[in-house]
Enzyme design. Structure first.
Site, mmCIF file in Angstrom:
data_model
loop_
_atom_site.group_PDB
_atom_site.id
_atom_site.type_symbol
_atom_site.label_atom_id
_atom_site.label_comp_id
_atom_site.label_asym_id
_atom_site.label_seq_id
_atom_site.Cartn_x
_atom_site.Cartn_y
_atom_site.Cartn_z
ATOM 1 N N ARG A 19 -7.123 -67.254 -7.545
ATOM 2 C CA ARG A 19 -5.992 -67.969 -8.143
ATOM 3 C C ARG A 19 -4.700 -67.147 -8.143
ATOM 4 O O ARG A 19 -3.627 -67.677 -8.401
ATOM 5 C CB ARG A 19 -6.354 -68.412 -9.568
ATOM 6 C CG ARG A 19 -7.308 -69.604 -9.576
ATOM 7 C CD ARG A 19 -7.894 -69.854 -10.957
ATOM 8 N NE ARG A 19 -9.002 -68.948 -11.252
ATOM 9 C CZ ARG A 19 -9.640 -68.903 -12.431
ATOM 10 N NH1 ARG A 19 -9.268 -69.695 -13.408
ATOM 11 N NH2 ARG A 19 -10.630 -68.068 -12.621
ATOM 12 N N GLY A 84 -21.580 -63.047 -8.857
ATOM 13 C CA GLY A 84 -21.465 -63.255 -10.298
ATOM 14 C C GLY A 84 -21.402 -61.957 -11.090
ATOM 15 O O GLY A 84 -21.729 -60.879 -10.586
ATOM 16 N N GLY A 112 -12.153 -56.137 -15.358
ATOM 17 C CA GLY A 112 -10.908 -55.492 -14.924
ATOM 18 C C GLY A 112 -9.676 -56.368 -15.033
ATOM 19 O O GLY A 112 -8.576 -55.922 -14.715
ATOM 20 N N ARG A 343 19.431 -40.246 -7.535
ATOM 21 C CA ARG A 343 18.248 -40.338 -6.672
ATOM 22 C C ARG A 343 17.338 -39.122 -6.880
ATOM 23 O O ARG A 343 17.701 -38.182 -7.594
ATOM 24 C CB ARG A 343 18.705 -40.483 -5.227
ATOM 25 C CG ARG A 343 19.385 -41.853 -4.986
ATOM 26 C CD ARG A 343 20.105 -41.896 -3.662
ATOM 27 N NE ARG A 343 19.244 -41.476 -2.565
ATOM 28 C CZ ARG A 343 19.696 -41.061 -1.376
ATOM 29 N NH1 ARG A 343 20.997 -41.008 -1.138
ATOM 30 N NH2 ARG A 343 18.857 -40.702 -0.440
HETATM 31 C C1 UD1 Z 1 -15.810 -64.555 -17.479
HETATM 32 C C2 UD1 Z 1 -17.041 -64.862 -18.343
HETATM 33 C C3 UD1 Z 1 -16.620 -65.799 -19.461
HETATM 34 C C4 UD1 Z 1 -15.509 -65.182 -20.266
HETATM 35 C C5 UD1 Z 1 -14.328 -64.738 -19.386
HETATM 36 C C6 UD1 Z 1 -13.399 -63.886 -20.174
HETATM 37 C C7 UD1 Z 1 -19.074 -64.728 -16.967
HETATM 38 C C8 UD1 Z 1 -20.094 -65.500 -16.238
HETATM 39 N N1 UD1 Z 1 -18.089 -65.437 -17.545
HETATM 40 O O1 UD1 Z 1 -15.383 -65.760 -16.880
HETATM 41 O O2 UD1 Z 1 -17.732 -66.080 -20.308
HETATM 42 O O3 UD1 Z 1 -15.055 -66.093 -21.263
HETATM 43 O O4 UD1 Z 1 -14.794 -63.964 -18.269
HETATM 44 O O5 UD1 Z 1 -12.238 -63.570 -19.469
HETATM 45 O O6 UD1 Z 1 -19.158 -63.523 -17.042
HETATM 46 N N2 UD1 Z 1 -16.490 -60.072 -11.000
HETATM 47 C C9 UD1 Z 1 -17.194 -59.214 -10.177
HETATM 48 N N3 UD1 Z 1 -18.157 -59.730 -9.365
HETATM 49 C C10 UD1 Z 1 -18.459 -61.041 -9.331
HETATM 50 C C11 UD1 Z 1 -17.738 -61.917 -10.183
HETATM 51 C C12 UD1 Z 1 -16.757 -61.410 -11.008
HETATM 52 O O7 UD1 Z 1 -16.954 -58.011 -10.173
HETATM 53 O O8 UD1 Z 1 -19.357 -61.417 -8.568
HETATM 54 C C13 UD1 Z 1 -15.454 -59.507 -11.866
HETATM 55 C C14 UD1 Z 1 -14.060 -60.028 -11.544
HETATM 56 O O9 UD1 Z 1 -13.391 -59.167 -10.655
HETATM 57 C C15 UD1 Z 1 -13.375 -60.045 -12.913
HETATM 58 C C16 UD1 Z 1 -14.524 -60.210 -13.895
HETATM 59 O O10 UD1 Z 1 -15.712 -59.899 -13.192
HETATM 60 O O11 UD1 Z 1 -12.723 -58.821 -13.186
HETATM 61 C C17 UD1 Z 1 -14.614 -61.615 -14.463
HETATM 62 O O12 UD1 Z 1 -14.769 -62.541 -13.416
HETATM 63 P P1 UD1 Z 1 -14.044 -63.958 -13.461
HETATM 64 O O13 UD1 Z 1 -14.443 -64.701 -12.237
HETATM 65 O O14 UD1 Z 1 -12.608 -63.814 -13.749
HETATM 66 O O15 UD1 Z 1 -14.812 -64.625 -14.726
HETATM 67 P P2 UD1 Z 1 -14.295 -65.804 -15.638
HETATM 68 O O16 UD1 Z 1 -14.527 -67.101 -14.938
HETATM 69 O O17 UD1 Z 1 -12.944 -65.521 -16.132
#
Ligand code: UD1
Ligand code: CA
Length: 485
Positions: A19, A84, A112, A343
């Protein structure tokens, strides 16, 4: 509350962040002088964990490279396919096992993309977790708009039962305004086991770490959600609108801290500061000013309006207005601007002055010296008590290489001078207006280089007869004759 030193902090940063619509991995987008990931790691560092592991995947080369200078002590684990958040944690646990680390004690998990997180909140979470003896403690928050977040589901007695992701939630669950922040304190040994038991039977077909809570509860362990005091802190950033909101909130937090510490910020709405900026007491920051990087301002200084300082040091009681400066230093009581450009390597000495439309690069201006107007000072050493005439250029570049100019103490140089480097004007020397200084000027000498002036009498009357200039000259000559009588 007291908290132990966690065995590890795991930070997830492998997602693409679709996004954001960006070439840059989401967690590397910046606010207040640091990447989102950098802010999360700074908060995590306050826990003083035994180790920190960042899970990288999408854009892993860029993220790993960034970590090398932004957080050198931090390790990485690779998640090749983004299956995930639970899968990502499993990759971290397996990487640690590969290094011979079997987790025990408290392990903190954060994402992160939550740059507003503070170390204090993590410390409170760890303390609450350890005091209750939980298998996992989820940091939750009540938010005005829970859309998109995982919801915290509680039983009739109010006790925590599970986290249900937005995509998997029914209408009743979606009405819940208590959300999962994405920060957790786990028992390390139980975490290592539970990450091997996550299913992909959900809307996204991914391993959710959020399912770990219900699984551990089913095993008979204590699990709970601790509600954060300030929901603002846990806001996740998924697109650039949320990034701008987070930047505004973080900026407000940083400005509030400065004001509470005795700095006057005239207009917080148009003042932007980075996380590592320092400003001393009784300094005034005027509107439309940005203080970036490791900029450090002393006490009683006056900065702005409309000033951008990056990695610049400003001493006590100095004034810097309408100025852009990068990697420069301005010492105590000096005055810079309006409309100056400092500078890298520009150093303005105590009580010195760099005035309007003056550019300074890789040069020192000594104590009490003045470069007041319309001048370029490049690669120069200007002594103390010097005055540089308006509209001068330190000619540092011959088209091939750069050379330095030295101006001795208490020299006075005329307006519109060219200092053709390498060249030296000795202490106490003077130069006339329009001098092109090509060779050294001895101490106390006066250098002049422009030829004597020649006036060609009557040129306008002969060449521009009948013009306004001709008429003005004729009138002056006529009245001059009268005056002579
Ligand atoms: C996630 C939570 C949700 C919570 C929200 C808070 C899960 C399943 N859901 O949703 O309950 O309310 O964060 O902000 O955990 N990432 C990885 N590997 C992956 C997927 C994600 O490293 O395979 C990392 C992303 O880089 C990110 C973080 O995990 O920093 C969260 O992932 P994101 O897809 O943003 O989760 P949300 O849908 O926001
Ligand atoms: Ca998110």
């Amino acid at each position: 509350m007291s908290a132990s030193r966690p065995a590890a902090v795991i930070v997830l940063a492998a997602g693409e962040g679709t996004r954001m619509k960006s070439r840059l991995p989401k967690v590397l987008h910046e606010l207040c002088g640091r990447s989102m990931l950098g802010h999360v790691l700074a908060a995590a560092a306050e826990l003083d964990p035994e180790r920190t592991v960042v899970v990288v995947g999408h854009g892993r080369d860029q993220v790993t490279e960034h970590l090398k200078h932004a957080a050198p002590g931090v390790g990485t684990a690779v998640q090749d396919v983004q299956n995930g958040t639970g899968h990502a944690v499993r990759m971290a646990v397996e990487a640690l096992r590969g290094q011979g680390v079997a987790l025990s004690g408290t392990v903190v998990l954060a994402y992160g993309d939550t740059p507003l997180l503070t170390g204090a909140t993590l410390t409170d979470l760890v303390a609450a977790h350890e005091r209750a003896g939980n298998a996992v403690t989820v940091l939750s928050a009540r938010v005005p708009d829970p859309d998109g977040y995982g919801r915290v589901v509680r039983g009739d007695d109010g006790g925590f039962t599970a986290i249900v992701e937005h995509a998997d939630a029914d209408a009743d669950q979606r009405a819940v305004d208590e959300i999962n922040s994405g920060m957790y304190a786990f028992d390390g040994a139980l975490l290592s086991d539970v990450v091997t038991r996550l299913s992909t039977d959900n809307a996204k077909g991914e391993e959710y770490i959020t399912d770990a809570a219900a699984i551990l509860r089913g095993d008979g362990h204590r699990v709970d959600a601790a509600v954060a005091r300030d929901w603002v802190e846990i806001q996740g950033v998924n697109d650039r609108v949320q990034l701008a909101e987070a930047r505004r909130l973080l900026n407000d937090r940083l400005l509030t801290r400065l004001m509470r510490d005795g700095v006057t910020v005239v207009d917080p709405a148009t003042t932007w500061v980075d996380a590592e900026v320092r400003v001393g007491r009784d300094s005034v920051v005027e509107p439309q000013t940005q203080l970036q990087g490791r900029t450090a301002i002393g006490e009683g200084a006056h900065i702005g309006p409309a000033t951008v300082l990056s990695d610049t040091v400003v001493g006590d009681d100095a004034t810097v207005s309408h100025t852009v400066a990068k990697e420069a230093s301005v010492e105590e009581g000096a005055t810079v601007g309006p409309y100056a450009y400092l500078r890298p390597g520009a150093s303005v000495g105590p009580k010195a002055k760099v005035g309007t439309y003056v550019e300074v690069k890789n040069a020192t201006v000594g104590e009490g010296s003045k470069v007041p107007h319309l001048t370029y000072v490049g690669d120069a050493d200007i002594g103390v008590g010097v005055n540089i005439g308006a509209s001068s250029v330190f000619v540092n570049y011959d088209g091939v290489s750069k050379s330095r100019t030295t101006i001795g103490d208490h020299a006075r140089t005329g307006s519109d001078n060219m200092f053709v480097a390498p060249v030296e004007v000795g202490p106490g020397a003077y130069t006339g207006a329009g001098t092109v200084v090509r060779s050294d000027v001895p101490p106390g000498a006066l250098a002049v280089s422009s030829g004597g002036q020649r006036n060609i009498e009557g040129w306008v009357m002969r060449k521009r007869p009948g013009s306004a200039a001709d008429e003005a000259a004729q009138r002056a000559n006529a009245s001059g004759r009268n005056n002579d009588q």
